[in-house]
Every structure is written in structure tokens, then in C-alpha cells.
Design a protein around this motif. Structure first.
Motif, PDB file in Angstrom:
ATOM      1  N   ASP A 149     -78.495  65.908  26.987  1.00  0.00           N
ATOM      2  CA  ASP A 149     -79.072  66.967  26.157  1.00  0.00           C
ATOM      3  C   ASP A 149     -78.807  68.359  26.734  1.00  0.00           C
ATOM      4  N   ASP A 150     -77.724  68.488  27.477  1.00  0.00           N
ATOM      5  CA  ASP A 150     -77.371  69.769  28.087  1.00  0.00           C
ATOM      6  C   ASP A 150     -77.147  70.822  26.988  1.00  0.00           C
ATOM      7  N   PRO A 151     -77.810  71.974  27.088  1.00  0.00           N
ATOM      8  CA  PRO A 151     -77.617  73.019  26.071  1.00  0.00           C
ATOM      9  C   PRO A 151     -76.185  73.569  26.026  1.00  0.00           C
ATOM     10  N   ALA A 154     -75.008  71.294  23.157  1.00  0.00           N
ATOM     11  CA  ALA A 154     -75.825  71.343  21.930  1.00  0.00           C
ATOM     12  C   ALA A 154     -75.476  70.202  20.970  1.00  0.00           C
ATOM     13  N   ALA A 156     -75.962  67.387  18.435  1.00  0.00           N
ATOM     14  CA  ALA A 156     -76.971  67.127  17.400  1.00  0.00           C
ATOM     15  C   ALA A 156     -77.212  65.620  17.295  1.00  0.00           C
ATOM     16  N   ASP A 173     -76.909  68.977  34.884  1.00  0.00           N
ATOM     17  CA  ASP A 173     -76.369  69.887  33.876  1.00  0.00           C
ATOM     18  C   ASP A 173     -74.878  70.059  34.142  1.00  0.00           C
TER      19      ASP A 173
END
Length: 180
Positions: A149-151, A154, A156, A173
Motif C-alpha cells: 500500500d505504498d503511496p 497508489a 487501487a 516503503d
């Protein structure tokens, strides 16, 4: 076979041409000549199976660093999964972009993931199984992972995972250093 390009450079959805009659059906899952004509890997010295009991099981995002980077050809043999590739190649036009495909055992489709990409999936139903063809043998010291779920990516995901292994939950990360 039909090859459909995705948002990740070099990653393809692979769909078989299914021949059906009163006996059932027949289709090719792999043909070295067909893959070579697409400029894709044709040698897979290792094959793996992943079984997953529960809907919402997340595995990934995994990859192997150089010199053991690997192509993955992934197919669901039971159930359905949301399968993801993330481009970690700094020189790629799709760097840090992701592509996803719903792999469905009933559709017999596959996902071709090139070297330099992280791979992960989320099961969409109970009792899923995936079959992986790998272009390089697993090398533990080259195994890497980045947070699902590393930004920076992103992704979906269709819903939050219910089951994550300790190794995957502890993935860092994304940084340039993680890829090396």
C-alpha cells in the motif's frame, strides 16, 4: 493467443484461443514460438504454485534484484485474483506505474510480468491457486519486497486485505536502495 499491452511497459495480459466442442475445450497456455514472436521470454526453468485459503489474502509486492531478476507468467488455476505488477525500472517509460488484471481460472488468462517489476495479488474469493512460470530460479539473497500500500504506487486495490503474511506486512516503503 492474444497479447494485450498494459500500463506497465512490457507487461501483457495473455488470453488463450479456446477451441470447444462436445468433448470440452482445448487451448495452449504457452508456446515458445508465439512468445518469441512477441519478443517475450521463452525459457522458464522454475515453476511455482501458490494456494490461498481465504478471500482477501494479499501476497506481495515481491521481486528479485539483479542479477536474478525474473520474468513471471502467472495464471489462476482455481478461483479469481486481482494480480498487480509495479514497474521499478528507473529507465522505463512506465516507472512507478502499476497494472492489474483479474486472473480467473474460468477464463484461463495469464499475466506476463517483465523483469524489474514487483508482483503481488489479492484473492477475490476463497480457495484460489496460482501457477507461476519463472524465467530465473529463486535466489533468496536477491529476494526483495516493497509495501503493498505504498503511496508511491497508489494501487487501487479492490478492497482491504484480510490476511497478510508477516514477511509481506514488514516490507519497506519503496526507495531506490530497496531495488538494488
Amino acid at each position: 493467443m492474444k497479447f494485450t499491452a498494459t500500463e506497465v511497459a512490457g507487461a501483457f495480459i495473455v488470453e488463450p484461443e479456446i477451441l470447444s466442442d462436445e468433448r470440452g475445450s482445448f487451448f495452449r497456455t504457452f508456446c515458445s514460438d508465439t512468445f518469441a514472436a512477441q519478443g517475450l521470454a521463452t525459457t522458464y526453468p522454475q515453476c511455482n504454485v501458490s494456494t490461498n485459503r481465504q478471500r482477501g489474502t494479499l501476497r506481495g509486492l515481491h521481486f528479485q534484484a539483479e542479477p536474478g531478476a525474473e520474468v513471471k507468467l502467472v495464471r489462476a488455476t482455481h478461483g479469481r485474483v486481482f494480480d498487480v505488477a509495479v514497474d521499478l525500472r528507473p529507465d522505463s517509460p512506465s516507472y512507478l506505474k502499476w497494472a492489474a488484471v483479474e486472473l480467473d481460472a474460468a477464463r484461463h488468462n495469464a499475466f506476463y510480468i517483465p523483469t524489474g517489476c514487483a508482483h503481488g495479488f489479492l484473492t477475490l474469493e476463497d480457495d484460489c491457486a496460482l501457477f507461476y512460470q519463472m524465467s530465473a530460479p529463486y535466489t533468496p539473497e536477491l529476494a526483495r519486497g516493497v509495501r503493498w500500500d505504498d503511496p508511491a504506487f497508489a494501487i487501487a486495490w479492490p478492497f482491504a486485505p484480510a490476511v497478510i503474511g508477516k514477511r509481506d506486512a514488514a516490507c519497506p516503503d519503496f526507495t531506490e536502495e530497496v531495488v538494488r
